[in-house]
Write an enzyme that holds these catalytic residues in place. Structure first.
Site, PDB file in Angstrom:
ATOM      1  CD  GLU A   1       3.097  15.550  -8.856  1.00 20.15           C
ATOM      2  OE1 GLU A   1       3.551  14.847  -8.069  1.00 20.15           O
ATOM      3  OE2 GLU A   1       2.117  15.062  -9.398  1.00 20.15           O
TER       4      GLU A   1
ATOM      5  NE  ARG B   1       6.083  13.283  -7.913  1.00 20.13           N
ATOM      6  CZ  ARG B   1       6.105  12.511  -8.919  1.00 20.13           C
ATOM      7  NH1 ARG B   1       6.934  12.136  -9.426  1.00 20.13           N
ATOM      8  NH2 ARG B   1       4.759  12.545  -9.601  1.00 20.13           N
TER       9      ARG B   1
ATOM     10  CG  ASP C   1      -5.854  10.836  -6.848  1.00 18.59           C
ATOM     11  OD1 ASP C   1      -5.787  12.365  -6.636  1.00 18.59           O
ATOM     12  OD2 ASP C   1      -5.128  10.709  -7.842  1.00 18.59           O
TER      13      ASP C   1
ATOM     14  CD  GLU D   1      -1.738   5.075  -8.695  1.00 12.81           C
ATOM     15  OE1 GLU D   1      -1.397   4.380  -9.720  1.00 12.81           O
ATOM     16  OE2 GLU D   1      -0.970   6.255  -8.441  1.00 12.81           O
TER      17      GLU D   1
ATOM     18  CB  THR E   1      -0.500  10.331  -1.506  1.00 16.17           C
ATOM     19  OG1 THR E   1      -1.281   9.865  -2.642  1.00 16.17           O
ATOM     20  CG2 THR E   1       0.122  11.510  -2.257  1.00 16.17           C
TER      21      THR E   1
HETATM   22  C1  DMJ Z   1       1.716   9.721  -7.268  1.00 22.54           C
HETATM   23  O1  DMJ Z   1       2.581  10.643  -7.438  1.00 22.54           O
HETATM   24  C2  DMJ Z   1       0.777   9.649  -6.357  1.00 22.54           C
HETATM   25  O2  DMJ Z   1       0.531   8.254  -5.781  1.00 22.54           O
HETATM   26  C3  DMJ Z   1      -0.195  10.787  -6.485  1.00 22.54           C
HETATM   27  O3  DMJ Z   1      -1.192  10.535  -5.399  1.00 22.54           O
HETATM   28  C4  DMJ Z   1      -0.799   9.929  -7.666  1.00 22.54           C
HETATM   29  N1  DMJ Z   1       0.048   9.880  -8.833  1.00 22.54           N
HETATM   30  C5  DMJ Z   1       1.266   9.221  -8.477  1.00 22.54           C
HETATM   31  C6  DMJ Z   1       1.380   7.787  -9.029  1.00 22.54           C
HETATM   32  O4  DMJ Z   1       0.519   7.255 -10.040  1.00 22.54           O
END
Ligand code: DMJ
Length: 575
Positions: free
Chosen positions: A189, A193, A321, A454, A538
């Site tokens: 995270e 982020r 994912d 997503e 992501t």
């Molecule tokens: C985000 O923090 C990122 O997209 C991560 O890869 C998956 N979960 C969240 C959003 O749903």
């Protein structure tokens, strides 16, 4: 007088036709002279006329080119000049002048207004905290007090041209952001982020404070990779550097948490010229590649001591994912060169595995990606897995023509399913996951909605890659459902239940980083953050594609943004 009169009469006799009739040679000479002079005059006139026509044509050409140049200049304002060595910057304010579809422009403004509402609420009630709780109007530090929402929002503010807000956020990063926290942070995270958000802000603005801060936090995360296998522990104390895995995994590392730092750490090495970040994260892929299965599908738990996977779920949803997403995106970030070919190979292998998980519902024939434990398929799909249509579409162009259209079709079918995750509920917002029972198509499992991005992420990619405006319509419908159900006086909240519409009390930072950004880009010209020049991490933070550095052959850092620039210095990158 007599002499004068006689010489004048001699001169005038040349005008008398009788003179020539008596002298045929002179007549012929006169005729030839007349024809020559006439031809000369006619020739000159023709030339002049031709030149005039040519000048007219050239004038028209100049006018046409001037118009084209004007259009290109508009484009340049919102695109980023493709150069490997110069800093880039986009001035979104000039977008207002762009001749785009008025409906698109109006929708873009609505999304910008949503961002402004979310951001203003955060500024007012949760400034500097990780996330805003809009109903109780307070901030919470779900990520250790790193200003997650603020950092996650930097590039969105920048892209939307919210300059004053961006500037205030920048000052907070420079003056108040402190990573020296006795806090056990999630490596994943914090990377997606904070490292991703800071690097993206750096790539867009050229302000070196963002790179300094990105390096600071990455240095604190780096000891997490010091395991016997090189597969990282997923939690690390930011002040002391002690790393471990969460108890509930039985000591294992999580696949997505361990394989989703490559883009950010490679980008950091490129921008600092120090290959140590890149080496740590690329080693993870090397280790996983050693025991990579034939179907390219890895279970979600990996043993950090042995570097092998444990018996556990295979999924493109939670905990699996973004591992697959980064295989493709590192290949793109690496300019699709031979050096990064193994990423593409691994990704293509995983796509074969993905095909083996694809099933259709009855009676409506929605295509979905099932999960797997051992040899058993489970008819369940997370909304989180709705990033996959976008990823598949993005990777489809790397195949030959047949496979390319096969994968693009699959991406479109999956996007239709994901859109129906939204359309099938009373609130028109998707639940967290779905089950597929024969005869019932899709049924919501966990029924909350936490403002996830997503599906709109995939709609964004599909619109960019196919030009099909249907995806814009779907995105607009989803946006309106968020407006209707999730907008409250002090920001946006999730829903505890998409069937009843009962609200929760959390504005997730990814709503500002991802959901609103992808929606905004869905209604912006494709040249805004062009997919040829940027790769999204992501968490939807765009990172500029620059030349790779070869570990062991360190050289000057990639010269994007090597010096701090203020916005007053004007645009760079040739606008
Ligand atoms: C985000 O923090 C990122 O997209 C991560 O890869 C998956 N979960 C969240 C959003 O749903």
């Amino acid at each position: 007088m007599a002499r004068t009169r006689s010489s004048s009469s001699i001169r005038w006799r040349y005008l008398n036709p009788a003179y020539y009739l008596k002298r045929p040679k002179r007549l012929a000479l006169l005729f030839v002279a007349f024809v020559s002079i006439s031809f000369f005059v006619w020739d000159r006139q023709t030339l002049v006329r031709e030149h005039e026509e040519e000048i007219l044509m050239l004038k028209e050409e100049v006018e046409r080119l001037q118009i084209e140049l004007g259009e290109l200049k508009h484009e340049d304002v919102v695109s980023v000049k493709k150069t490997n060595t110069t800093t880039t910057k986009i001035d979104m304010k000039k977008m207002d002048g762009l001749a785009t579809d008025p409906v698109e422009a109006q929708r873009r403004e609505k999304v910008k207004d949503a961002m402004l509402h979310a951001w203003t609420s955060y500024e007012k009630y949760a400034w500097g905290h990780d996330e805003l709780q809009p109903q109780s109007k307070n901030g919470v530090d779900s990520f250790g007090g790193l200003g997650a929402t603020l950092i996650d929002s930097l590039d969105t503010l920048y892209i939307m041209g919210l300059d004053e807000q961006f500037q205030r956020a920048r000052e907070w990063v420079a003056d108040s952001l402190d990573f020296n926290k006795n806090y056990d942070a999630s490596v994943f995270e914090t990377t997606i982020r904070v490292v991703g958000g800071l690097l993206s802000a750096y790539d867009l603005s050229g302000d070196s404070i963002f790179l300094e801060k990105a390096k600071d936090i990455a240095d604190r995360l780096l000891p997490a990779w010091n395991t016997p296998s090189g597969i990282p522990y997923n939690i690390i104390n930011l002040a002391h550097g002690n790393a471990h895995n969460p108890g509930w995994t039985g000591g294992d590392s999580i696949l997505a948490d361990s394989g989703t730092e490559q883009l950010e750490f490679i980008a950091l090495s490129q921008r600092t010229g120090d290959s140590k970040y890149q080496q740590k994260v690329e080693n993870v892929i090397t280790v996983l590649n050693k025991t990579f299965p034939d179907d390219g599908l890895l279970p979600i738990y990996i043993n950090p001591h042995r570097g092998t996977h444990s018996h556990s779920t295979i999924t493109f949803g939670a905990m699996g994912d973004s591992f697959y997403e980064y295989l493709l995106k590192v290949w793109i970030q690496g300019n699709k060169t031979a050096e990064v070919k193994h990423y593409r190979d691994m990704w293509e292998t995983s796509m074969k595995g993905l095909l083996s998980l694809v099933r259709k519902t009855a009676p409506s024939s929605f295509t979905y990606i099932s999960e797997k434990i051992g040899n058993s398929l489970i008819d369940k799909m997370d909304e989180l897995a709705c990033f996959a249509p976008g990823m598949i579409a993005l990777g489809s162009s790397g195949y030959g023509p047949d496979d390319s259209s096969k994968f693009l079709n699959l991406a479109e079918e999956l996007a239709w399913t994901c859109y129906n995750f939204y359309q099938s509920t009373p609130t028109k917002l998707a639940g967290e996951n779905y089950f597929f029972h024969s005869g019932q198509d899709m049924t919501v499992g966990t029924s909350w909605n936490i403002l996830r991005p997503e599906t709109v992420e995939s709609l964004f990619y599909l619109w960019r890659l196919t030009g099909n405006k249907t995806y814009q319509e779907w995105g607009w419908n989803i946006f309106q459902a968020f407006e209707k159900n999730s907008r409250v006086e002090s920001g946006y909240v999730g829903l505890k239940d998409v069937n009843t519409g009962v609200k929760d009390n959390m504005m997730q930072s990814f709503f500002l980083a991802e959901t609103l950004k992808y929606l905004y880009l869905l209604f912006s010209p494709p040249s805004v953050i062009s997919l040829d020049e940027w790769v999204f991490n992501t968490e939807a933070h765009p990172l500029k594609i620059v030349p790779r550095i070869v570990p062991g052959e360190e050289r000057k850092p990639s010269n994007i943004n090597v010096r701090a620039r203020t916005r007053k210095e004007g645009r760079f990158g040739g606008f």
